[in-house]
Design a protein around this motif. Structure first.
Motif, PDB file in Angstrom:
ATOM      1  N   LEU A   1       0.849  -1.179   0.000  1.00  0.00           N
ATOM      2  CA  LEU A   1       0.000   0.000   0.000  1.00  0.00           C
ATOM      3  C   LEU A   1       0.886   1.229   0.000  1.00  0.00           C
TER       4      LEU A   1
ATOM      5  N   ASP B   1      -7.151  -7.363   2.362  1.00  0.00           N
ATOM      6  CA  ASP B   1      -8.146  -6.399   1.888  1.00  0.00           C
ATOM      7  C   ASP B   1      -7.629  -4.988   2.150  1.00  0.00           C
TER       8      ASP B   1
ATOM      9  N   ALA C   1      -8.555  -2.198   0.831  1.00  0.00           N
ATOM     10  CA  ALA C   1      -9.645  -1.223   0.975  1.00  0.00           C
ATOM     11  C   ALA C   1     -10.152  -1.168   2.412  1.00  0.00           C
TER      12      ALA C   1
ATOM     13  N   ASP D   1      -7.611   0.630   4.526  1.00  0.00           N
ATOM     14  CA  ASP D   1      -7.725   2.059   4.258  1.00  0.00           C
ATOM     15  C   ASP D   1      -8.904   2.655   5.030  1.00  0.00           C
ATOM     16  N   ARG D   2     -10.021   1.980   4.978  1.00  0.00           N
ATOM     17  CA  ARG D   2     -11.248   2.512   5.577  1.00  0.00           C
ATOM     18  C   ARG D   2     -11.203   2.483   7.112  1.00  0.00           C
TER      19      ARG D   2
ATOM     20  N   GLY E   1      -8.894   6.494   5.052  1.00  0.00           N
ATOM     21  CA  GLY E   1      -8.929   6.990   3.681  1.00  0.00           C
ATOM     22  C   GLY E   1      -7.664   7.662   3.207  1.00  0.00           C
TER      23      GLY E   1
ATOM     24  N   GLU F   1      -3.591   4.324  -0.732  1.00  0.00           N
ATOM     25  CA  GLU F   1      -4.085   3.751  -1.971  1.00  0.00           C
ATOM     26  C   GLU F   1      -3.325   2.457  -2.239  1.00  0.00           C
ATOM     27  N   PRO F   2      -3.943   1.507  -2.928  1.00  0.00           N
ATOM     28  CA  PRO F   2      -3.264   0.237  -3.193  1.00  0.00           C
ATOM     29  C   PRO F   2      -2.000   0.450  -4.037  1.00  0.00           C
TER      30      PRO F   2
ATOM     31  N   TYR G   1      -8.522  -8.524  -3.919  1.00  0.00           N
ATOM     32  CA  TYR G   1      -8.879  -9.173  -2.654  1.00  0.00           C
ATOM     33  C   TYR G   1      -9.830 -10.327  -2.974  1.00  0.00           C
TER      34      TYR G   1
END
Length: 421
Positions: free
Chosen positions: A2, A304, A306, A309-310, A315, A318-319, A341
């Motif tokens: 990431l 995962d 995302a 990140d969440r 936020g 980014e990948p 994922y």
């Protein structure tokens, strides 16, 4: 992998006022040495760029620009680069900067004792043409060489020799560990490792001064919340990083500003590819599943990004699909997408590799180096467990971490890396 999309710092508005003189700043990690060739880590190189200088440097737009070299050009008839050096530059102790210092610094930085020697893998020879001209000969055409040595900091050969610091002390100490003699805009005034480091401007700096700082005091504060409290109380003027959950609080306060910028650093997990066996497994003996590409692919499909990140990074990431981020020399468009994922695909790959029930292993992480590093590792360990990969997580301070990595004391590890180019 990431990519952290924001380097977050908080600045008290009073620190930018025209009358400011003493600048007080803090970060989570203390530079563990003042030797520019002993430790290849951002807390060291970023701090020492205030004191030492390279042949080239990066401007505010990250582009390469002249520093101790005024110009450079490819060699004619052979591979390599010629650098024309800046005349009239002096070190903090008054000694003159010459080509011999560049040659000495190259030999020191490329030695077995150095932690930055990989920067010079393409170099086969360095030649001193005259007092203000040096040539680096490379083993092949190397158009990125000037970009790759922006953190190659030059030391005074005479000072190092007089003080018994001819070689860097990576796992010990010598005079250069706690003392400096650079050509840069600031010089070391006081050093109490792990407690406080004070810099003062160097009046003899060759370049134009664009600051109003008369003293700069750095204090490492390992706990980010403690650091934020120090900022809000007025004890310090700037902190980096700021806890992600506290960004709205700081942004909403009068007199404070949050600064965000895109980071080139990639946060990744690595494996002991050359380890014959896992060191910390409870159910695999005498073999290393991570040498199998399918197992490594299973790890990628199980994470995962995302969700991380969440939930963990709010936020701000980014990948990433590779070690070099988009926009940097070396980025591969053909490999721009990271594995999706897909925990079911991860389970299938493990079965194909001969581990249908998964296995246990050791995961090493830092807990004070990168933004939310331990939390990222804990979230990842939970995701891996869901496909049968049971990580025994060990998190340690960064000052102990590098020694363990160098000693190959890991099955899988966390690392942040930013390309030298």
């Amino acid at each position: 992998m990431l990519r952290t999309t924001a380097i977050l710092g908080a600045l008290a508005a009073t620190a930018a006022a025209a009358q400011a003189e003493t600048f007080r700043w803090a970060s989570t990690t203390d530079p563990q040495t003042m030797d520019p060739h002993a430790v290849n880590a951002a807390p060291v190189t970023s701090f020492l760029n205030n004191i030492y200088e390279g042949l080239v440097r990066r401007g505010k737009d990250m582009a390469i620009e002249p520093s101790l070299a005024t110009s450079w050009e490819p060699l004619e008839g052979e591979n390599g680069w010629r650098f024309t050096l800046r005349e009239g530059v002096t070190y903090h102790d008054g000694s003159e900067f010459t080509a011999e210092d560049v040659k000495f610094s190259y030999e020191r930085a490329s030695s077995e004792a150095s932690d930055v020697r990989s920067w010079f893998a393409p170099v086969t020879e360095i030649r001193v043409v005259d007092d203000y001209t040096v040539e680096f000969v490379t083993d092949a055409p190397n158009p990125l060489f000037p970009d790759s040595i922006a953190n190659f900091l030059i030391m005074d050969s005479g000072w190092a020799s007089d003080n018994g610091a001819e070689l860097p002390a990576r796992d010990a100490e010598n005079h250069a560990t706690r003392n400096t003699n650079g050509t840069g805009p600031f010089q070391l005034d006081a050093r109490d490792p792990g407690v406080q480091t004070t810099l003062v401007p160097f009046d003899g700096w060759w370049d134009a001064v664009e600051h109003n700082v008369t003293q700069a005091i750095f204090t490492p504060i390992g706990n980010a919340s403690t650091g934020l409290a120090a900022l809000l109380s007025g004890e310090i003027d700037f902190i980096e990083p700021i806890p992600l959950q506290d960004v709205p609080q700081v942004e909403g306060r009068d007199g404070f500003k949050v600064i965000e910028g895109l980071e080139t650093r990639i946060i990744m997990f690595g494996f002991g590819h050359d380890h014959e066996a896992l060191l910390y497994s409870q159910d695999v003996d005498g073999e290393n599943p991570f040498t199998d590409r399918k197992v490594r692919q299973a790890v990628a499909h199980a994470i995962d990004v995302a969700a991380i990140d969440r939930v963990v990074m709010r936020g701000k990431i980014e990948p990433a699909s590779q070690l070099v981020p988009e926009g940097i020399s070396g980025f591969s468009e053909a490999n721009a997408e990271r594995p999706a994922y897909d925990p079911e695909r991860a389970k299938d790959l493990l079965a194909e590799a001969g581990y249908p029930e998964g296995f246990s292993f050791g995961l090493k992480c830092t807990n004070d180096r990168y933004i939310n590093d331990e939390a990222v590792c804990r979230a990842t360990a939970s995701m891996l467990a869901a496909v049968g990969l049971n990580a025994e997580l060990t998190s340690v301070p960064v000052r102990n971490y590098w020694e363990q990595l160098r000693a190959d004391e890991f099955d899988m590890f966390l690392l942040g890396w930013s390309p030298g180019t």
